[in-house]
Structures are given as structure tokens and as C-alpha cells.
Design a protein around this motif. Structure first.
Motif, short mmCIF file in Angstrom:
data_model
loop_
_atom_site.label_atom_id
_atom_site.label_comp_id
_atom_site.label_asym_id
_atom_site.label_seq_id
_atom_site.Cartn_x
_atom_site.Cartn_y
_atom_site.Cartn_z
N ARG A 45 0.82 -1.22 0.00
CA ARG A 45 0.00 0.00 0.00
C ARG A 45 0.85 1.27 0.00
O ARG A 45 0.33 2.37 0.10
CB ARG A 45 -0.94 -0.01 1.19
CG ARG A 45 -1.89 -1.19 1.13
CD ARG A 45 -3.15 -0.96 1.92
NE ARG A 45 -4.05 -2.09 1.78
CZ ARG A 45 -4.99 -2.19 0.87
NH1 ARG A 45 -5.16 -1.23 -0.01
NH2 ARG A 45 -5.78 -3.25 0.82
N ARG A 46 2.15 1.10 -0.16
CA ARG A 46 3.01 2.28 -0.14
C ARG A 46 3.06 2.93 -1.52
O ARG A 46 2.82 2.27 -2.53
CB ARG A 46 4.41 1.90 0.34
CG ARG A 46 5.21 1.08 -0.63
CD ARG A 46 6.55 0.64 0.01
NE ARG A 46 7.45 0.09 -0.95
CZ ARG A 46 7.38 -1.14 -1.45
NH1 ARG A 46 6.41 -1.94 -1.05
NH2 ARG A 46 8.26 -1.57 -2.33
N GLY A 47 3.41 4.19 -1.53
CA GLY A 47 3.58 4.91 -2.78
C GLY A 47 4.98 4.72 -3.33
O GLY A 47 5.94 4.67 -2.56
N LEU A 48 5.09 4.60 -4.64
CA LEU A 48 6.39 4.43 -5.29
C LEU A 48 6.61 5.54 -6.30
O LEU A 48 5.66 6.01 -6.94
CB LEU A 48 6.47 3.09 -6.03
CG LEU A 48 6.32 1.82 -5.21
CD1 LEU A 48 6.39 0.59 -6.12
CD2 LEU A 48 7.37 1.73 -4.12
N THR A 49 7.86 5.94 -6.46
CA THR A 49 8.19 6.88 -7.52
C THR A 49 8.08 6.14 -8.85
O THR A 49 8.00 4.91 -8.89
CB THR A 49 9.62 7.41 -7.37
OG1 THR A 49 10.54 6.33 -7.55
CG2 THR A 49 9.85 8.09 -6.03
N LYS A 50 8.11 6.89 -9.93
CA LYS A 50 8.05 6.28 -11.26
C LYS A 50 9.20 5.29 -11.43
O LYS A 50 9.01 4.18 -11.95
CB LYS A 50 8.13 7.38 -12.32
CG LYS A 50 8.08 6.89 -13.74
CD LYS A 50 8.14 8.06 -14.71
CE LYS A 50 8.10 7.57 -16.15
NZ LYS A 50 8.16 8.70 -17.08
N GLU A 51 10.39 5.67 -10.99
CA GLU A 51 11.57 4.82 -11.12
C GLU A 51 11.45 3.55 -10.27
O GLU A 51 11.82 2.47 -10.71
CB GLU A 51 12.83 5.60 -10.74
CG GLU A 51 13.17 6.73 -11.69
CD GLU A 51 12.33 8.00 -11.46
OE1 GLU A 51 11.71 8.15 -10.36
OE2 GLU A 51 12.26 8.82 -12.39
N GLU A 52 10.94 3.70 -9.05
CA GLU A 52 10.77 2.53 -8.18
C GLU A 52 9.75 1.56 -8.75
O GLU A 52 9.95 0.34 -8.71
CB GLU A 52 10.35 2.97 -6.77
CG GLU A 52 11.41 3.71 -6.01
CD GLU A 52 10.89 4.37 -4.75
OE1 GLU A 52 11.68 4.53 -3.82
OE2 GLU A 52 9.69 4.73 -4.70
N PHE A 62 8.44 -7.93 -16.04
CA PHE A 62 7.60 -7.07 -16.87
C PHE A 62 8.45 -5.94 -17.43
O PHE A 62 9.48 -5.58 -16.86
CB PHE A 62 6.46 -6.45 -16.04
CG PHE A 62 5.41 -7.42 -15.60
CD1 PHE A 62 4.40 -7.81 -16.46
CD2 PHE A 62 5.42 -7.94 -14.31
CE1 PHE A 62 3.41 -8.70 -16.05
CE2 PHE A 62 4.45 -8.83 -13.89
CZ PHE A 62 3.44 -9.21 -14.76
N ALA A 63 8.00 -5.36 -18.52
CA ALA A 63 8.65 -4.17 -19.07
C ALA A 63 8.45 -3.01 -18.09
O ALA A 63 7.41 -2.92 -17.43
CB ALA A 63 8.04 -3.81 -20.42
N PRO A 64 9.43 -2.13 -17.97
CA PRO A 64 9.29 -1.00 -17.05
C PRO A 64 8.08 -0.11 -17.38
O PRO A 64 7.52 0.53 -16.50
CB PRO A 64 10.59 -0.21 -17.21
CG PRO A 64 11.48 -1.01 -18.06
CD PRO A 64 10.71 -2.14 -18.65
N GLN A 65 7.66 -0.11 -18.64
CA GLN A 65 6.52 0.73 -19.05
C GLN A 65 5.19 0.16 -18.60
O GLN A 65 4.14 0.77 -18.83
CB GLN A 65 6.51 0.87 -20.58
CG GLN A 65 7.74 1.50 -21.16
CD GLN A 65 8.88 0.52 -21.39
OE1 GLN A 65 8.79 -0.66 -21.06
NE2 GLN A 65 9.97 1.01 -21.94
N VAL A 76 -3.32 1.18 -11.11
CA VAL A 76 -2.40 2.10 -10.45
C VAL A 76 -2.94 3.50 -10.61
O VAL A 76 -3.50 3.85 -11.66
CB VAL A 76 -0.98 2.02 -11.09
CG1 VAL A 76 -0.08 3.14 -10.58
CG2 VAL A 76 -0.34 0.67 -10.83
N GLU A 77 -2.78 4.31 -9.56
CA GLU A 77 -3.16 5.71 -9.65
C GLU A 77 -2.01 6.56 -9.13
O GLU A 77 -1.21 6.11 -8.32
CB GLU A 77 -4.43 6.00 -8.86
CG GLU A 77 -4.31 5.77 -7.37
CD GLU A 77 -5.64 5.90 -6.64
OE1 GLU A 77 -6.65 6.20 -7.29
OE2 GLU A 77 -5.65 5.67 -5.42
N ILE A 78 -1.94 7.78 -9.64
CA ILE A 78 -0.91 8.71 -9.20
C ILE A 78 -1.54 9.63 -8.18
O ILE A 78 -2.53 10.31 -8.45
CB ILE A 78 -0.33 9.50 -10.39
CG1 ILE A 78 0.28 8.53 -11.41
CG2 ILE A 78 0.72 10.50 -9.90
CD1 ILE A 78 0.77 9.17 -12.68
#
Length: 100
Positions: A45-52, A62-65, A76-78
Motif C-alpha cells: 500500500r506504499r507509494g512508489l516513484t516512477k523509477e521505483e 515485466f517491461a518498465p513501461q 495504479v493511480e498517481i
């Protein structure tokens, strides 16, 4: 040196080693559904940066995209803080899969 980024990087490396060790115990490659479940479990349930988020998807084959596809599919939501969070849809899918 950005100590926060170093800490995040070290945690990601540690999780990667855990995955490698687990892979040695498992016969064959996990299917997409199992890899998806692993992503959701690891993300929690934690938030991740785009890179993480991209690194987490890569670790599970999986592909990073994939983050973008999951965002378009409402998995996923931002958040307002710019971090990526799994939606109720993702957690519900995992709960249903695990019979919870």
C-alpha cells in the motif's frame, strides 16, 4: 550524496537478492498471473516513484513501461504527492486470487 535515494536503492537491491534466492527454489518460470500477484504483494500500500515502480516491474519480468498500462487500466493511480499507488482493483484482484 542523496542519502534517501541511496537507502531506496539498497532496499531495492536487497529485494532483488530475495527474488533471486526464491527463484532458485522454484521450478520453471512463474506465469503472468503469478508475476502480477508478486508485484502487488511487493508493492503493498506504499507509494512508489516512477523509477521505483519501473524497477519493481522489471524485477518481476515485466517491461518498465507496464506502470503506464496499469494506470490506464485503473490498477495504479498517481497520488497528489506524485507517487504511484495500487488501486482497490489491484488489491481486490489479489484478494480474490488468494481466496481472502
Amino acid at each position: 550524496m542523496d542519502r534517501g535515494r541511496v537507502q531506496v536503492g539498497l532496499r531495492m537491491i536487497a529485494r532483488g537478492f530475495e527474488e533471486l534466492a526464491a527463484a532458485l527454489d522454484e521450478p520453471g518460470e512463474p506465469d503472468e498471473a503469478e508475476r502480477t500477484a508478486r508485484v502487488i504483494r511487493d508493492w503493498g500500500r506504499r507509494g512508489l516513484t516512477k523509477e521505483e515502480a519501473s524497477a519493481l516491474f522489471r524485477r518481476h519480468g515485466f517491461a518498465p513501461q507496464t506502470t503506464g498500462g496499469w494506470t490506464r487500466g485503473d490498477w495504479v493511480e498517481i497520488g497528489g504527492d506524485g507517487l504511484r499507488y495500487l488501486t482497490a482493483k489491484s488489491h481486490g484482484w489479489l484478494a480474490e486470487r488468494e481466496g481472502s
